[in-house]
Write a protein that holds these residues in place. Structure first.
Motif, mmCIF file in Angstrom:
data_model
loop_
_atom_site.group_PDB
_atom_site.id
_atom_site.type_symbol
_atom_site.label_atom_id
_atom_site.label_comp_id
_atom_site.label_asym_id
_atom_site.label_seq_id
_atom_site.Cartn_x
_atom_site.Cartn_y
_atom_site.Cartn_z
ATOM 1 N N LEU A 46 0.713 -1.323 0.056
ATOM 2 C CA LEU A 46 -0.066 -0.057 0.002
ATOM 3 C C LEU A 46 0.713 1.252 -0.126
ATOM 4 O O LEU A 46 0.525 2.593 -0.513
ATOM 5 C CB LEU A 46 -0.918 -0.006 1.190
ATOM 6 N N TYR A 47 2.066 1.237 0.743
ATOM 7 C CA TYR A 47 2.735 2.380 0.618
ATOM 8 C C TYR A 47 4.284 2.642 0.514
ATOM 9 O O TYR A 47 4.817 3.528 0.319
ATOM 10 C CB TYR A 47 2.969 2.603 2.479
ATOM 11 N N PHE A 48 4.747 1.438 -0.303
ATOM 12 C CA PHE A 48 6.309 1.376 -0.674
ATOM 13 C C PHE A 48 6.343 1.479 -2.425
ATOM 14 O O PHE A 48 5.339 0.567 -2.887
ATOM 15 C CB PHE A 48 7.132 0.433 0.059
ATOM 16 N N ASP A 49 7.353 1.994 -2.921
ATOM 17 C CA ASP A 49 7.557 2.030 -4.139
ATOM 18 C C ASP A 49 8.946 1.129 -4.179
ATOM 19 O O ASP A 49 9.952 1.487 -3.743
ATOM 20 C CB ASP A 49 7.731 3.337 -4.819
ATOM 21 N N TYR A 50 8.709 -0.130 -4.568
ATOM 22 C CA TYR A 50 9.745 -0.927 -4.773
ATOM 23 C C TYR A 50 10.724 -0.783 -5.649
ATOM 24 O O TYR A 50 12.113 -1.214 -5.573
ATOM 25 C CB TYR A 50 9.274 -2.633 -5.005
ATOM 26 N N GLN A 51 10.812 0.490 -6.534
ATOM 27 C CA GLN A 51 11.993 0.693 -7.438
ATOM 28 C C GLN A 51 12.727 1.694 -6.710
ATOM 29 O O GLN A 51 13.796 1.991 -6.897
ATOM 30 C CB GLN A 51 11.233 1.122 -8.660
ATOM 31 N N TYR A 52 12.096 2.255 -5.560
ATOM 32 C CA TYR A 52 12.834 3.191 -4.820
ATOM 33 C C TYR A 52 13.378 2.550 -3.495
ATOM 34 O O TYR A 52 14.600 2.845 -3.096
ATOM 35 C CB TYR A 52 11.998 4.276 -4.200
ATOM 36 N N THR A 53 12.531 1.718 -2.865
ATOM 37 C CA THR A 53 12.871 1.072 -1.573
ATOM 38 C C THR A 53 12.702 -0.454 -2.031
ATOM 39 O O THR A 53 11.527 -1.267 -1.832
ATOM 40 C CB THR A 53 12.040 1.162 -0.409
ATOM 41 N N ARG A 54 13.805 -1.069 -2.487
ATOM 42 C CA ARG A 54 13.855 -2.493 -3.024
ATOM 43 C C ARG A 54 13.597 -3.609 -1.847
ATOM 44 O O ARG A 54 14.493 -3.210 -0.775
ATOM 45 C CB ARG A 54 14.798 -2.895 -4.085
ATOM 46 N N PRO A 55 13.090 -4.704 -2.064
ATOM 47 C CA PRO A 55 13.214 -5.773 -1.150
ATOM 48 C C PRO A 55 14.422 -6.353 -1.104
ATOM 49 O O PRO A 55 15.194 -6.208 -1.885
ATOM 50 C CB PRO A 55 12.057 -6.967 -1.493
ATOM 51 N N GLN A 56 14.771 -6.787 0.028
ATOM 52 C CA GLN A 56 16.215 -7.503 0.005
ATOM 53 C C GLN A 56 16.280 -8.809 0.112
ATOM 54 O O GLN A 56 15.352 -9.439 0.805
ATOM 55 C CB GLN A 56 16.936 -6.838 1.350
ATOM 56 N N VAL A 57 16.947 -9.644 -0.422
ATOM 57 C CA VAL A 57 17.173 -11.209 -0.372
ATOM 58 C C VAL A 57 18.481 -11.482 0.554
ATOM 59 O O VAL A 57 19.193 -10.892 0.591
ATOM 60 C CB VAL A 57 17.582 -11.601 -1.823
ATOM 61 N N GLY A 58 18.184 -12.480 1.488
ATOM 62 C CA GLY A 58 18.943 -12.905 1.956
ATOM 63 C C GLY A 58 18.878 -14.248 2.394
ATOM 64 O O GLY A 58 18.192 -15.256 1.697
ATOM 65 N N VAL A 59 19.968 -14.942 3.343
ATOM 66 C CA VAL A 59 19.806 -16.359 3.570
ATOM 67 C C VAL A 59 19.422 -16.436 5.281
ATOM 68 O O VAL A 59 19.902 -15.926 6.069
ATOM 69 C CB VAL A 59 21.235 -17.072 3.377
ATOM 70 N N ASP A 60 18.453 -17.434 5.322
ATOM 71 C CA ASP A 60 17.781 -17.540 6.914
ATOM 72 C C ASP A 60 18.831 -18.511 7.497
ATOM 73 O O ASP A 60 19.787 -19.062 7.002
ATOM 74 C CB ASP A 60 16.498 -17.921 6.878
ATOM 75 N N ALA A 61 18.301 -18.835 8.780
ATOM 76 C CA ALA A 61 19.438 -19.764 9.802
ATOM 77 C C ALA A 61 19.379 -21.255 9.081
ATOM 78 O O ALA A 61 20.215 -21.929 9.230
ATOM 79 C CB ALA A 61 18.863 -19.764 11.114
ATOM 80 N N GLU A 62 18.645 -21.514 8.449
ATOM 81 C CA GLU A 62 18.584 -22.876 7.598
ATOM 82 C C GLU A 62 19.050 -22.833 6.368
ATOM 83 O O GLU A 62 19.198 -23.744 5.522
ATOM 84 C CB GLU A 62 16.978 -23.431 7.777
ATOM 85 N N GLY A 63 19.647 -21.876 5.903
ATOM 86 C CA GLY A 63 20.198 -21.742 4.594
ATOM 87 C C GLY A 63 19.261 -21.411 3.241
ATOM 88 O O GLY A 63 19.818 -21.491 2.304
ATOM 89 N N ARG A 64 18.089 -21.143 3.581
ATOM 90 C CA ARG A 64 17.135 -20.812 2.590
ATOM 91 C C ARG A 64 17.128 -19.267 2.291
ATOM 92 O O ARG A 64 17.431 -18.536 3.121
ATOM 93 C CB ARG A 64 15.674 -21.259 3.086
ATOM 94 N N ARG A 65 17.006 -18.866 0.926
ATOM 95 C CA ARG A 65 17.012 -17.662 0.522
ATOM 96 C C ARG A 65 15.765 -17.041 0.753
ATOM 97 O O ARG A 65 14.682 -17.537 0.332
ATOM 98 C CB ARG A 65 17.478 -17.646 -0.836
#
Length: 288
Positions: A46-65
């Motif tokens: 509802l509130y964010f523009d993902y081209q301006y504030t992009r989601p981040q990809v990471g790896v969790d404690a079990e090794g999943r992205r």
């Protein structure tokens, strides 16, 4: 503390309101100092523009992205007491629908019997790193200003999400205050700015009447200042500029400074172009 009550939301957002990451770091310090639980989080669609504030990809404690999406979240202390409480409203400044965003959180605040709202911000200013970081403490609420000895901001111009939230809170009957730290504009390469974060937390404790954690900020602030001293030692132009800022700051702070002297100094500052969007004067009412 009576002016803001016993259940206070402290708000800080990444982005335009957060020079030197001072405000967001202050919120992080508060969160690290206790156990908090989520009260409410907005739908990022509802509130964010993902081209301006992009989601981040990471790896969790079990090794999943995994993907982490931009968020804005209200947190409360996990252990409820009868004593005063600091709640936290943190996240990324939204890109759209600010009135709806503010109304959503104010509705939650009213439901949770919030009694006060304090906005934390930081701005780039013509100030020296070698002097205490100044914090503008203001309020649009007459009772809060009188009770806590705060100032009324006379600033007119563009604002950030903190202003939208503060305005909505005041309209809903929740007293508000704002704290803005002045971060030296020439230290962009020395971010974050722990000295500014420490100054915000010191003033927050005074305004709220609630003890706040500071961790190792005092030592980090000294190291931050020393790193800038070292950089300036090899740069004659920077060293001379800092000296000029020190002289101006000392003039402002001297007991002999008259209203006329301050006005003249501020006029000189404006003639240098200091009225631009990133360099308000030390005592110029800040962007909020």
């Amino acid at each position: 503390m009576d002016a803001l009550g016993r259940r206070i939301i402290v708000a800080a957002f990444d982005g335009w309101n957060d020079a030197g990451e001072a405000a967001s770091a202050a919120a992080s310090m508060l969160r690290a100092g206790g156990d908090y639980e989520v009260v409410h989080s907005v739908d990022p669609e509802l509130y964010f523009d993902y081209q301006y504030t992009r989601p981040q990809v990471g790896v969790d404690a079990e090794g999943r992205r995994t993907l982490t999406w931009p968020e804005a979240t209200l947190l409360r202390p996990a252990e409820r007491t009868d004593g005063p409480e600091i709640w936290l409203l943190t996240g990324v400044e939204p890109a759209r629908a600010w009135q709806a965003f503010a109304a959503e959180f104010v509705d939650v605040a009213l439901r949770e019997d919030i009694t006060g709202f304090v906005a934390l911000g930081s701005m780039m200013s013509d100030v020296p790193h070698t002097r205490p970081i100044s914090v503008f403490a203001g309020s649009d609420n007459d009772a809060v200003r009188q009770s806590l000895g705060l100032e009324r901001s006379l600033y007119e111009g563009p604002v950030g999400i903190l202003s939208a939230l503060g305005d909505a809170a005041e309209r809903a009957g929740i007293p508000t205050a704002s704290l803005w730290a002045s971060v030296p504009h020439y230290v962009a390469g020395h971010t974050p700015s722990p000295k500014a974060t420490l100054a915000l937390l010191d003033r927050l404790e005074t305004v709220s009447g609630i003890p706040v954690p500071r961790g190792e900020l005092a030592a980090e602030a000294l190291a931050w200042e020393a790193s800038i001293d070292a950089a300036a030692a090899d740069d004659d132009e920077m060293r001379d500029y800092i000296h000029q800022l020190e002289q101006t700051r000392d003039t402002w702070d001297s007991p002999e400074a008259s209203g006329d002297a301050i006005a003249q100094e501020f006029e000189r500052y404006l003639r240098r172009g200091g009225d631009g969007p990133t360099k308000p004067g030390r005592d110029d009412p800040p962007r909020r």
